[in-house]
Design a protein around this motif. Structure first.
Motif, PDB file in Angstrom:
ATOM      1  N   TYR A 112     -65.067  77.557  -9.243  1.00 23.77           N
ATOM      2  CA  TYR A 112     -65.094  77.762  -7.793  1.00 23.77           C
ATOM      3  C   TYR A 112     -63.840  77.197  -7.146  1.00 23.77           C
ATOM      4  N   GLN A 113     -63.453  77.807  -6.023  1.00 22.62           N
ATOM      5  CA  GLN A 113     -62.272  77.367  -5.293  1.00 22.62           C
ATOM      6  C   GLN A 113     -62.526  76.089  -4.510  1.00 22.62           C
ATOM      7  N   SER A 114     -63.750  75.881  -4.096  1.00 24.52           N
ATOM      8  CA  SER A 114     -64.091  74.728  -3.260  1.00 24.52           C
ATOM      9  C   SER A 114     -63.821  73.413  -3.963  1.00 24.52           C
ATOM     10  N   ARG A 115     -63.589  72.380  -3.160  1.00 25.30           N
ATOM     11  CA  ARG A 115     -63.542  71.012  -3.697  1.00 25.30           C
ATOM     12  C   ARG A 115     -64.979  70.633  -4.008  1.00 25.30           C
ATOM     13  N   ALA A 125     -69.512  69.349  -1.559  1.00 24.09           N
ATOM     14  CA  ALA A 125     -68.646  70.507  -1.753  1.00 24.09           C
ATOM     15  C   ALA A 125     -68.099  70.952  -0.409  1.00 24.09           C
ATOM     16  N   GLU A 126     -66.838  71.374  -0.430  1.00 25.05           N
ATOM     17  CA  GLU A 126     -66.194  71.840   0.783  1.00 25.05           C
ATOM     18  C   GLU A 126     -65.229  72.962   0.430  1.00 25.05           C
ATOM     19  N   GLY A 127     -65.406  74.106   1.075  1.00 25.70           N
ATOM     20  CA  GLY A 127     -64.505  75.223   0.828  1.00 25.70           C
ATOM     21  C   GLY A 127     -65.177  76.555   1.054  1.00 25.70           C
ATOM     22  N   ASP A 176     -66.367  78.826  -0.980  1.00 31.06           N
ATOM     23  CA  ASP A 176     -67.540  79.178  -1.789  1.00 31.06           C
ATOM     24  C   ASP A 176     -68.399  77.945  -2.093  1.00 31.06           C
ATOM     25  N   GLU A 177     -68.462  77.039  -1.122  1.00 33.40           N
ATOM     26  CA  GLU A 177     -69.162  75.762  -1.327  1.00 33.40           C
ATOM     27  C   GLU A 177     -70.641  75.934  -1.655  1.00 33.40           C
TER      28      GLU A 177
END
Length: 82
Positions: A29-32, A65-67, A69-70
């Motif tokens: 996933y791209q999210s942090r 999660a942050e982003g 696609d969180e």
């Protein structure tokens, strides 16, 4: 930003195999994706970071999660920890 309480299966300490699975899933996933235990926050995409938690006492652990696609990232990581 999503914050969810978590624990490892059976409330056992985090194993290398489970850490590797979490890293693999979170990295898709791209999210942090982070895991917070007390004041310590580690990247869930880092094997070394996860193993450094030494999470014998799992009280107060959070998946953060942050982003873009969180939501999907949180659901996927929670599925690994179920």
């Amino acid at each position: 930003m999503i914050r969810k309480p978590i624990s490892f299966p059976g409330y056992a300490p985090l194993t290398r195999a489970l850490a590797a699975e979490v890293v693999q899933v979170a990295s898709a996933y791209q999210s942090r994706v982070m895991i917070q235990r007390g004041q310590k926050i580690v990247n869930a995409k880092s094997m070394l970071g996860l193993l450094s938690l030494g999470a014998d006492d799992q009280q107060g652990m959070l998946l953060v999660a942050e982003g873009v696609d969180e939501e999907a990232a949180v659901e996927a990581v929670l599925a690994v920890l179920a």
